[in-house]
Motif scaffolding. Structure first.
Motif, mmCIF file in Angstrom:
data_model
loop_
_atom_site.group_PDB
_atom_site.id
_atom_site.type_symbol
_atom_site.label_atom_id
_atom_site.label_comp_id
_atom_site.label_asym_id
_atom_site.label_seq_id
_atom_site.Cartn_x
_atom_site.Cartn_y
_atom_site.Cartn_z
ATOM 1 N N GLN A 185 0.837 -1.192 0.000
ATOM 2 C CA GLN A 185 0.000 0.000 0.000
ATOM 3 C C GLN A 185 0.881 1.254 0.000
ATOM 4 O OE1 GLN A 185 -2.510 -0.547 3.419
ATOM 5 N NE2 GLN A 185 -3.489 -2.357 2.579
ATOM 6 N N GLY A 186 0.416 2.287 -0.695
ATOM 7 C CA GLY A 186 1.213 3.500 -0.790
ATOM 8 C C GLY A 186 1.903 3.604 -2.136
ATOM 9 N N LEU A 187 3.120 4.126 -2.118
ATOM 10 C CA LEU A 187 3.821 4.453 -3.357
ATOM 11 C C LEU A 187 4.686 3.300 -3.851
ATOM 12 C CD1 LEU A 187 3.713 7.085 -5.004
ATOM 13 C CD2 LEU A 187 5.918 7.694 -3.988
ATOM 14 N N ASN A 188 4.401 2.866 -5.068
ATOM 15 C CA ASN A 188 5.169 1.822 -5.745
ATOM 16 C C ASN A 188 5.781 2.411 -7.019
ATOM 17 O OD1 ASN A 188 4.284 -0.909 -4.242
ATOM 18 N ND2 ASN A 188 2.538 0.473 -4.348
ATOM 19 N N LEU A 189 6.358 1.555 -7.860
ATOM 20 C CA LEU A 189 6.958 2.010 -9.110
ATOM 21 C C LEU A 189 6.395 1.169 -10.246
ATOM 22 C CD1 LEU A 189 9.224 4.046 -10.025
ATOM 23 C CD2 LEU A 189 10.731 2.064 -10.169
ATOM 24 N N ALA A 190 6.201 1.784 -11.409
ATOM 25 C CA ALA A 190 5.668 1.044 -12.550
ATOM 26 C C ALA A 190 6.352 1.486 -13.834
ATOM 27 C CB ALA A 190 4.154 1.249 -12.654
ATOM 28 N N LEU A 191 6.409 0.562 -14.792
ATOM 29 C CA LEU A 191 6.959 0.832 -16.115
ATOM 30 C C LEU A 191 5.837 0.738 -17.133
ATOM 31 C CD1 LEU A 191 9.166 -1.099 -14.461
ATOM 32 C CD2 LEU A 191 10.449 -0.837 -16.574
ATOM 33 N N HIS A 192 5.832 1.666 -18.076
ATOM 34 C CA HIS A 192 4.848 1.632 -19.147
ATOM 35 C C HIS A 192 4.921 0.282 -19.864
ATOM 36 C CE1 HIS A 192 2.151 3.895 -21.884
ATOM 37 N NE2 HIS A 192 2.566 3.010 -22.761
ATOM 38 N N PHE A 193 3.781 -0.352 -20.056
ATOM 39 C CA PHE A 193 3.717 -1.671 -20.683
ATOM 40 C C PHE A 193 3.908 -1.549 -22.188
ATOM 41 C CE2 PHE A 193 0.917 -5.084 -22.522
ATOM 42 C CZ PHE A 193 1.774 -6.140 -22.242
ATOM 43 N N LEU A 194 4.897 -2.256 -22.722
ATOM 44 C CA LEU A 194 5.174 -2.237 -24.162
ATOM 45 C C LEU A 194 4.413 -3.394 -24.807
ATOM 46 C CD1 LEU A 194 9.043 -1.567 -24.105
ATOM 47 C CD2 LEU A 194 7.154 0.093 -24.099
ATOM 48 N N SER A 195 3.220 -3.116 -25.243
ATOM 49 C CA SER A 195 2.354 -4.158 -25.802
ATOM 50 C C SER A 195 2.960 -4.746 -27.072
ATOM 51 C CB SER A 195 0.975 -3.575 -26.105
ATOM 52 O OG SER A 195 0.126 -4.557 -26.650
ATOM 53 N N GLY A 196 3.077 -6.066 -27.104
ATOM 54 C CA GLY A 196 3.598 -6.744 -28.284
ATOM 55 C C GLY A 196 5.103 -6.902 -28.302
ATOM 56 N N ALA A 197 5.782 -6.428 -27.275
ATOM 57 C CA ALA A 197 7.240 -6.573 -27.215
ATOM 58 C C ALA A 197 7.613 -8.032 -27.014
ATOM 59 C CB ALA A 197 7.808 -5.733 -26.076
ATOM 60 N N ILE A 198 8.790 -8.414 -27.528
ATOM 61 C CA ILE A 198 9.290 -9.783 -27.343
ATOM 62 C C ILE A 198 10.632 -9.727 -26.623
ATOM 63 C CG2 ILE A 198 8.074 -10.704 -29.344
ATOM 64 C CD1 ILE A 198 10.735 -10.584 -30.894
ATOM 65 N N ASN A 199 10.940 -10.792 -25.895
ATOM 66 C CA ASN A 199 12.202 -10.866 -25.173
ATOM 67 C C ASN A 199 13.378 -10.918 -26.141
ATOM 68 O OD1 ASN A 199 11.190 -10.870 -22.505
ATOM 69 N ND2 ASN A 199 10.686 -13.043 -22.666
ATOM 70 N N TYR A 200 14.444 -10.222 -25.792
ATOM 71 C CA TYR A 200 15.659 -10.277 -26.599
ATOM 72 C C TYR A 200 16.251 -11.676 -26.514
ATOM 73 C CZ TYR A 200 20.552 -9.709 -27.873
ATOM 74 O OH TYR A 200 21.788 -9.864 -28.441
ATOM 75 N N ASP A 201 16.591 -12.250 -27.666
ATOM 76 C CA ASP A 201 17.193 -13.576 -27.755
ATOM 77 C C ASP A 201 18.604 -13.417 -28.306
ATOM 78 O OD1 ASP A 201 18.038 -16.141 -28.349
ATOM 79 O OD2 ASP A 201 16.136 -16.765 -29.244
ATOM 80 N N ALA A 202 19.593 -13.634 -27.452
ATOM 81 C CA ALA A 202 20.983 -13.414 -27.844
ATOM 82 C C ALA A 202 21.430 -14.345 -28.955
ATOM 83 C CB ALA A 202 21.886 -13.584 -26.629
ATOM 84 N N LEU A 203 20.823 -15.516 -29.052
ATOM 85 C CA LEU A 203 21.223 -16.468 -30.083
ATOM 86 C C LEU A 203 20.635 -16.121 -31.441
ATOM 87 C CD1 LEU A 203 20.861 -19.803 -28.063
ATOM 88 C CD2 LEU A 203 22.942 -18.471 -28.493
ATOM 89 N N ALA A 204 19.522 -15.410 -31.432
ATOM 90 C CA ALA A 204 18.832 -15.110 -32.690
ATOM 91 C C ALA A 204 18.997 -13.664 -33.149
ATOM 92 C CB ALA A 204 17.345 -15.418 -32.548
ATOM 93 N N MET A 205 19.411 -12.779 -32.233
ATOM 94 C CA MET A 205 19.440 -11.350 -32.550
ATOM 95 C C MET A 205 20.819 -10.764 -32.308
ATOM 96 S SD MET A 205 15.933 -10.303 -30.560
ATOM 97 C CE MET A 205 14.426 -11.270 -30.728
ATOM 98 N N GLN A 206 21.419 -10.222 -33.347
ATOM 99 C CA GLN A 206 22.661 -9.476 -33.216
ATOM 100 C C GLN A 206 22.318 -7.988 -33.100
ATOM 101 O OE1 GLN A 206 26.134 -10.461 -33.302
ATOM 102 N NE2 GLN A 206 25.150 -12.384 -32.699
ATOM 103 N N ILE A 207 23.051 -7.273 -32.268
ATOM 104 C CA ILE A 207 22.810 -5.841 -32.158
ATOM 105 C C ILE A 207 24.106 -5.083 -32.435
ATOM 106 C CG2 ILE A 207 20.949 -6.183 -30.494
ATOM 107 C CD1 ILE A 207 22.834 -5.008 -28.377
ATOM 108 N N ASP A 208 23.976 -3.805 -32.648
ATOM 109 C CA ASP A 208 25.116 -2.952 -32.951
ATOM 110 C C ASP A 208 26.170 -3.027 -31.837
ATOM 111 O OD1 ASP A 208 26.346 -0.522 -34.362
ATOM 112 O OD2 ASP A 208 26.004 0.239 -32.331
ATOM 113 N N PRO A 209 27.448 -3.195 -32.180
ATOM 114 C CA PRO A 209 28.487 -3.321 -31.149
ATOM 115 C C PRO A 209 28.582 -2.116 -30.217
ATOM 116 C CG PRO A 209 29.337 -4.046 -33.271
ATOM 117 C CD PRO A 209 27.997 -3.436 -33.533
ATOM 118 N N LEU A 210 28.332 -0.911 -30.738
ATOM 119 C CA LEU A 210 28.400 0.258 -29.857
ATOM 120 C C LEU A 210 27.236 0.250 -28.871
ATOM 121 C CD1 LEU A 210 29.733 2.866 -28.976
ATOM 122 C CD2 LEU A 210 28.453 4.071 -30.765
#
Length: 260
Positions: free
Chosen positions: A97-122
């Motif tokens: 009860q009282g003050l908590n914290l929340a994050l805006h829900f990103l509808s349709g987002a998928i978990n990052y998969d390190a084996l399937a997704m390469q990202i920019d090195p920087l």
């Protein structure tokens, strides 16, 4: 002191369902501004310290230009959840009860998969650098705490950062100490531009920002840990840790490079 954008405050209107990932039992919830949020409870797991870590880690990441869902303070009315049938969840709601914290829900987002997704090195290097700064232990292959949403990588769940505040007396040692857990970071193999990230980020953070950010931590969260009854002293420790940790960034950058 630097002016920073303050978090909005919303009132939770409906508990939708628990998100049974990890030990803190966050929930999907509606708020009175018409949006859905992932609600982090002050009564769960590491309690208010996890919320402090979530707040500081998320807002520092945002300052650095990394993608983080909007954070809001979320009020939970004492009457909320009385009709909840699950006893564990009802206890959690009563204890939050009282003050908590929340994050805006990103509808349709998928978990990052390190084996399937390469990202920019920087970008990978920037995220590793952030996690070295805030001593975040929880961005591993097992639990990446990153989402892919609208073709961009978003960071979530910084509640396991700031290890020092679980053993308050050694904060200065921890600020300028090694962080060997970085070897488990899911993006470390891709983080080939750590020096560039270090040079970019050192200029974006400073003591004025840290002091302004720490000033926004709710007083009730700071007092709940029982570390001190002096709120200003607690704020000074958080700001001091971040300041000293930043001054150590050349060393922790090299530590991450060596871990690669």
């Amino acid at each position: 002191m630097e002016n920073i954008q303050k978090l909005r405050t919303v009132n939770v209107t409906r508990y939708i369902l628990p998100l049974r990932e990890g030990g803190s039992l966050p929930a999907l919830a509606d708020a009175d501004d018409g949006f859905k949020y992932v609600l982090k409870f002050r009564g769960a797991g590491q309690r208010e310290k996890a919320l402090i870590s979530e707040f500081l880690g998320g807002e520092i990441a945002r300052r650095l230009g990394l993608k983080v869902p909007e954070l809001v303070f979320a009020n939970l009315d004492p009457a909320f959840g009385r009709s909840e049938g699950d006893e564990e969840i009802q206890d959690l709601l009563k204890g939050s009860q009282g003050l908590n914290l929340a994050l805006h829900f990103l509808s349709g987002a998928i978990n990052y998969d390190a084996l399937a997704m390469q990202i920019d090195p920087l970008l990978a290097s920037k995220i590793v650098w952030l996690d070295m700064l805030i001593t975040n232990v929880d961005r591993t292959f097992r639990n990446t705490n990153m989402l892919l949403w609208k073709r961009e990588l978003w960071l979530i769940d910084h509640g396991a950062a700031f290890l020092f505040h679980h053993s308050w007396n050694n904060w200065e040692k921890n600020a300028k100490g090694p962080f060997p857990i970085i070897k488990n970071h899911v993006l470390l193999p891709q983080a080939s531009q750590l020096e560039e990230a270090n040079e970019l980020f050192k200029g974006l953070l400073n003591d004025d920002f840290f002091e302004a950010l720490v000033a926004e931590i709710p007083e009730e969260w700071l007092l709940a840990g029982g570390d001190s009854e002096d709120v200003s002293a607690i704020r000074k420790v958080y700001a001091g840790f971040l300041s000293q940790r930043l001054s150590y960034s050349d060393q922790f950058t090299k530590e991450a490079q060596d871990a690669r």
